[in-house]
Each structure stands twice: as C-alpha cells, then as structure tokens.
Motif scaffolding. Structure first.
Motif, PDB file in Angstrom:
ATOM      1  N   ASN A  75      31.309 -78.315 -25.664  1.00 16.81           N
ATOM      2  CA  ASN A  75      31.649 -77.226 -24.771  1.00 16.81           C
ATOM      3  C   ASN A  75      32.009 -75.965 -25.539  1.00 16.81           C
ATOM      4  O   ASN A  75      32.313 -76.008 -26.728  1.00 16.81           O
ATOM      5  CB  ASN A  75      32.833 -77.636 -23.892  1.00 16.81           C
ATOM      6  CG  ASN A  75      32.404 -78.612 -22.824  1.00 16.81           C
ATOM      7  OD1 ASN A  75      31.442 -78.386 -22.105  1.00 16.81           O
ATOM      8  ND2 ASN A  75      33.119 -79.717 -22.710  1.00 16.81           N
ATOM      9  N   PHE A  76      31.962 -74.867 -24.811  1.00 21.31           N
ATOM     10  CA  PHE A  76      32.392 -73.595 -25.383  1.00 21.31           C
ATOM     11  C   PHE A  76      33.846 -73.677 -25.824  1.00 21.31           C
ATOM     12  O   PHE A  76      34.657 -74.353 -25.199  1.00 21.31           O
ATOM     13  CB  PHE A  76      32.286 -72.498 -24.326  1.00 21.31           C
ATOM     14  CG  PHE A  76      31.093 -71.618 -24.483  1.00 21.31           C
ATOM     15  CD1 PHE A  76      31.235 -70.246 -24.566  1.00 21.31           C
ATOM     16  CD2 PHE A  76      29.829 -72.160 -24.519  1.00 21.31           C
ATOM     17  CE1 PHE A  76      30.130 -69.431 -24.695  1.00 21.31           C
ATOM     18  CE2 PHE A  76      28.719 -71.352 -24.646  1.00 21.31           C
ATOM     19  CZ  PHE A  76      28.868 -69.979 -24.733  1.00 21.31           C
ATOM     20  N   VAL A  77      34.149 -72.941 -26.884  1.00 21.44           N
ATOM     21  CA  VAL A  77      35.543 -72.764 -27.296  1.00 21.44           C
ATOM     22  C   VAL A  77      35.823 -71.270 -27.243  1.00 21.44           C
ATOM     23  O   VAL A  77      35.142 -70.482 -27.915  1.00 21.44           O
ATOM     24  CB  VAL A  77      35.780 -73.308 -28.712  1.00 21.44           C
ATOM     25  CG1 VAL A  77      37.221 -73.043 -29.132  1.00 21.44           C
ATOM     26  CG2 VAL A  77      35.468 -74.804 -28.779  1.00 21.44           C
ATOM     27  N   GLY A  95      48.429 -65.362 -20.453  1.00 19.26           N
ATOM     28  CA  GLY A  95      48.881 -65.888 -21.736  1.00 19.26           C
ATOM     29  C   GLY A  95      48.285 -67.219 -22.131  1.00 19.26           C
ATOM     30  O   GLY A  95      48.602 -67.752 -23.201  1.00 19.26           O
ATOM     31  N   MET A  96      47.415 -67.788 -21.271  1.00 16.03           N
ATOM     32  CA  MET A  96      46.851 -69.122 -21.554  1.00 16.03           C
ATOM     33  C   MET A  96      45.361 -69.071 -21.832  1.00 16.03           C
ATOM     34  O   MET A  96      44.749 -70.079 -22.151  1.00 16.03           O
ATOM     35  CB  MET A  96      47.111 -70.059 -20.373  1.00 16.03           C
ATOM     36  CG  MET A  96      48.572 -70.232 -20.036  1.00 16.03           C
ATOM     37  SD  MET A  96      49.459 -71.132 -21.311  1.00 16.03           S
ATOM     38  CE  MET A  96      48.796 -72.775 -21.099  1.00 16.03           C
ATOM     39  N   GLY A  97      44.750 -67.916 -21.689  1.00 15.76           N
ATOM     40  CA  GLY A  97      43.310 -67.846 -21.896  1.00 15.76           C
ATOM     41  C   GLY A  97      42.563 -68.643 -20.846  1.00 15.76           C
ATOM     42  O   GLY A  97      43.052 -68.874 -19.735  1.00 15.76           O
ATOM     43  N   LEU A  98      41.374 -69.083 -21.203  1.00 14.73           N
ATOM     44  CA  LEU A  98      40.545 -69.891 -20.309  1.00 14.73           C
ATOM     45  C   LEU A  98      40.717 -71.366 -20.654  1.00 14.73           C
ATOM     46  O   LEU A  98      40.616 -71.736 -21.826  1.00 14.73           O
ATOM     47  CB  LEU A  98      39.076 -69.531 -20.482  1.00 14.73           C
ATOM     48  CG  LEU A  98      38.597 -68.243 -19.845  1.00 14.73           C
ATOM     49  CD1 LEU A  98      37.234 -67.887 -20.380  1.00 14.73           C
ATOM     50  CD2 LEU A  98      38.532 -68.379 -18.337  1.00 14.73           C
ATOM     51  N   ARG A  99      40.933 -72.174 -19.650  1.00 13.88           N
ATOM     52  CA  ARG A  99      41.039 -73.608 -19.875  1.00 13.88           C
ATOM     53  C   ARG A  99      40.012 -74.337 -19.008  1.00 13.88           C
ATOM     54  O   ARG A  99      39.930 -74.104 -17.803  1.00 13.88           O
ATOM     55  CB  ARG A  99      42.461 -74.096 -19.572  1.00 13.88           C
ATOM     56  CG  ARG A  99      43.503 -73.569 -20.554  1.00 13.88           C
ATOM     57  CD  ARG A  99      44.874 -74.157 -20.288  1.00 13.88           C
ATOM     58  NE  ARG A  99      45.442 -73.668 -19.038  1.00 13.88           N
ATOM     59  CZ  ARG A  99      46.558 -74.139 -18.495  1.00 13.88           C
ATOM     60  NH1 ARG A  99      47.222 -75.146 -19.077  1.00 13.88           N
ATOM     61  NH2 ARG A  99      47.024 -73.631 -17.368  1.00 13.88           N
ATOM     62  N   THR A 102      25.939 -85.699 -13.294  1.00 11.46           N
ATOM     63  CA  THR A 102      26.999 -86.062 -14.237  1.00 11.46           C
ATOM     64  C   THR A 102      28.146 -85.068 -14.141  1.00 11.46           C
ATOM     65  O   THR A 102      27.929 -83.873 -13.939  1.00 11.46           O
ATOM     66  CB  THR A 102      26.503 -86.088 -15.686  1.00 11.46           C
ATOM     67  OG1 THR A 102      26.220 -84.745 -16.108  1.00 11.46           O
ATOM     68  CG2 THR A 102      25.258 -86.924 -15.838  1.00 11.46           C
ATOM     69  N   THR A 103      29.371 -85.581 -14.279  1.00 13.14           N
ATOM     70  CA  THR A 103      30.545 -84.725 -14.380  1.00 13.14           C
ATOM     71  C   THR A 103      31.501 -85.328 -15.401  1.00 13.14           C
ATOM     72  O   THR A 103      31.539 -86.559 -15.572  1.00 13.14           O
ATOM     73  CB  THR A 103      31.286 -84.584 -13.035  1.00 13.14           C
ATOM     74  OG1 THR A 103      31.727 -85.871 -12.594  1.00 13.14           O
ATOM     75  CG2 THR A 103      30.401 -83.956 -11.976  1.00 13.14           C
ATOM     76  N   ASP A 104      32.245 -84.462 -16.071  1.00 13.09           N
ATOM     77  CA  ASP A 104      33.185 -84.935 -17.087  1.00 13.09           C
ATOM     78  C   ASP A 104      34.441 -84.080 -17.069  1.00 13.09           C
ATOM     79  O   ASP A 104      34.396 -82.898 -16.711  1.00 13.09           O
ATOM     80  CB  ASP A 104      32.561 -84.865 -18.492  1.00 13.09           C
ATOM     81  CG  ASP A 104      31.558 -85.966 -18.712  1.00 13.09           C
ATOM     82  OD1 ASP A 104      30.351 -85.655 -18.698  1.00 13.09           O
ATOM     83  OD2 ASP A 104      31.989 -87.117 -18.876  1.00 13.09           O
ATOM     84  N   LYS A 105      35.550 -84.698 -17.483  1.00 12.94           N
ATOM     85  CA  LYS A 105      36.820 -83.988 -17.528  1.00 12.94           C
ATOM     86  C   LYS A 105      36.846 -83.015 -18.701  1.00 12.94           C
ATOM     87  O   LYS A 105      36.288 -83.284 -19.765  1.00 12.94           O
ATOM     88  CB  LYS A 105      37.965 -84.986 -17.670  1.00 12.94           C
ATOM     89  CG  LYS A 105      38.133 -85.909 -16.483  1.00 12.94           C
ATOM     90  CD  LYS A 105      39.264 -86.904 -16.715  1.00 12.94           C
ATOM     91  CE  LYS A 105      39.411 -87.827 -15.509  1.00 12.94           C
ATOM     92  NZ  LYS A 105      40.492 -88.829 -15.712  1.00 12.94           N
ATOM     93  N   GLY A 106      37.541 -81.916 -18.457  1.00 13.37           N
ATOM     94  CA  GLY A 106      37.791 -80.964 -19.516  1.00 13.37           C
ATOM     95  C   GLY A 106      39.207 -81.079 -20.015  1.00 13.37           C
ATOM     96  O   GLY A 106      39.772 -82.176 -20.066  1.00 13.37           O
ATOM     97  N   GLU A 107      39.799 -79.950 -20.327  1.00  9.73           N
ATOM     98  CA  GLU A 107      41.135 -79.927 -20.926  1.00  9.73           C
ATOM     99  C   GLU A 107      42.246 -80.186 -19.909  1.00  9.73           C
ATOM    100  O   GLU A 107      43.242 -80.832 -20.235  1.00  9.73           O
ATOM    101  CB  GLU A 107      41.344 -78.559 -21.583  1.00  9.73           C
ATOM    102  CG  GLU A 107      42.660 -78.348 -22.269  1.00  9.73           C
ATOM    103  CD  GLU A 107      42.814 -76.919 -22.795  1.00  9.73           C
ATOM    104  OE1 GLU A 107      41.848 -76.132 -22.693  1.00  9.73           O
ATOM    105  OE2 GLU A 107      43.905 -76.593 -23.291  1.00  9.73           O
ATOM    106  N   VAL A 108      42.083 -79.703 -18.665  1.00 11.73           N
ATOM    107  CA  VAL A 108      43.163 -79.791 -17.671  1.00 11.73           C
ATOM    108  C   VAL A 108      42.648 -80.311 -16.330  1.00 11.73           C
ATOM    109  O   VAL A 108      42.665 -79.600 -15.318  1.00 11.73           O
ATOM    110  CB  VAL A 108      43.862 -78.417 -17.499  1.00 11.73           C
ATOM    111  CG1 VAL A 108      44.701 -78.079 -18.715  1.00 11.73           C
ATOM    112  CG2 VAL A 108      42.849 -77.298 -17.229  1.00 11.73           C
ATOM    113  N   PRO A 109      42.195 -81.561 -16.232  1.00 14.97           N
ATOM    114  CA  PRO A 109      41.587 -82.058 -14.999  1.00 14.97           C
ATOM    115  C   PRO A 109      42.554 -82.556 -13.928  1.00 14.97           C
ATOM    116  O   PRO A 109      42.151 -82.718 -12.762  1.00 14.97           O
ATOM    117  CB  PRO A 109      40.743 -83.228 -15.511  1.00 14.97           C
ATOM    118  CG  PRO A 109      41.542 -83.757 -16.671  1.00 14.97           C
ATOM    119  CD  PRO A 109      42.155 -82.538 -17.328  1.00 14.97           C
TER     120      PRO A 109
END
Lengths: 113, 111
Positions: free
Chosen positions: B98-100, A40-44, A54-61
């Motif tokens: 980023n991809f959505v 029910g949450m799809g891909l996060r 390089t690395t960076d935070k996404g939606e749920v780090p």
C-alpha cells in the motif's frame, strides 16, 4: 471526468447510529481504498480492496466494515458510530496494488455527536 | 516497513519566495515517489511523480528529483503564489504494497 465520487459530502450522526459511505470510480481501476484524515494524524488506511472480490484490513479497521460491490464501487459502513469516528473520510482508487498513483475523491465530512 | 518523513510545518512564506519542503524515505524495494497537494475542503490531488532514481517530476512550477543516494524527494518551487497555500503530502508506493504517506506539510503564502 468524474474520477472518484463520494457520497454524501457531509453527515451528522448520533452515537450508536449506523451509516454507509459510498464510493464509485469510473477509471476502470482494480484497487480501491478507504482512508480517514484527522488533524495531526495524516492519512490512515482503514480498509482496501486490491481487486474485485477481495478486501483487507489497513491500519485502523476497528469499528468499520467494507463491501466491494463490483469493480466500480467500494462502500464503508459504520455499524454503531462513536464520537472517535468523527473524521474526514477519503476514498481512493488506483490501477492496481503497485507503484501507480492513487486518485482521491473529495471526501465525506462525518461528525458523530 | 517503508516510511516517509517530511517537515511538518507550518511553513509561511511571502509571495514570490522560494519553496523547499523536505521529504526523505526508507524502503526495502525500489518505490515510486509522489507529491500530492490538498487544498482546503478538497481531496488529495497528484502534483507530480517520479518512478526511478534521478527522475525529475514537475508540474505547475513545482519540481522534485528522486535521489536514491540520499533517499530524498524534496519539493521545490522558485516563486510561490498565494494560490499555492495548501497541505503537501509526500508518498511512496511499491509493488504489492500500500501507499505510505508522510504527515503532510501546511504551506501558507502571504501576499
């Protein structure tokens, strides 16, 4: 034709344990990604690496760390696993951070008791 | 920011029925659009893509046309098979971003 390879495929942990999910790609891609998929949450997006070094935070780090070991490999670490991190984790790669398609691994199914 | 909306389903069809899965998007730039398919227990596989307005992506009998005027990229197939049962994701990607992904649409095809 390996593409994106993830290890392990399945893992069961106890709360508080740590583990590292491994990902490697053989397509000479610059960018790599870690997602989690929950019902029910799809891909996060958890973290991404636009290019080597390089690395960076996404939606749920929160609760995760990553390492871009070299151009091929991008690992995801859970330092102190929690039941809320029970999920299916997918690694993906793409040529770069542009409009090119992402290529996915088969996933790691992680259960935390 | 950019976003993708798609019908969440589940969609249940009989074999040989016509399939449409709607997808609409909002974007500030000129993104590329994608459909991915996920079979049970597997990762996402690229099904088709379109990089500019009026482009039609096609693969394995599936088609989708990039409609800039309606900001849509609907997936269609003329005659579905049981083997098409899967989850389908619409997605967009733009330079430097980023991809959505959309939330995914589960398709079940009954024999």
């Amino acid at each position: 034709n390996a593409g994106v390879t993830q290890t392990p495929k399945f893992q069961v942990l106890k709360t508080g344990q740590s583990m590292t999910l491994q990902c490697a790609q053989d397509m000479n891609h610059n960018s790599m990604y870690w997602y989690r998929q929950d019902p029910g949450m799809g891909l996060r997006l958890i973290y991404y690496s636009a290019s080597e070094g390089t690395t960076d935070k996404g939606e749920v780090p929160n609760g995760y760390n990553v390492s871009r070991l070299n151009k091929r490999e991008f690992s995801l670490r859970l330092e102190s696993a929690a039941p809320s991190q029970t999920s299916v984790y997918f690694c993906a790669s793409s040529a770069d951070l542009s409009n090119q398609p992402q290529h996915f691994g088969d996933g790691t199914r992680l259960s935390i008791l | 920011g950019d976003s993708v909306t798609q019908m969440e389903g589940p969609v249940t069809l009989s074999e040989e029925a016509f399939l449409t899965i709607n997808c609409t998007y909002t974007a500030t730039g000129y993104p590329s659009l994608f459909w991915y398919v996920q079979y049970p227990g597997e990762g996402l596989q690229l099904l088709l893509k379109a990089t500019k307005a009026d482009d039609k992506g096609s693969n394995k009998g599936f088609e989708a046309t990039y409609r800039k005027e309606t900001t849509s990229f609907h997936l269609e197939k003329g005659s579905v098979q049981v083997s098409d049962s899967a989850v389908y994701f619409c997605a967009l990607a733009d330079y430097g971003q980023n991809f959505v992904f959309g939330p995914g649409t589960r398709l079940s095809v009954l024999p």
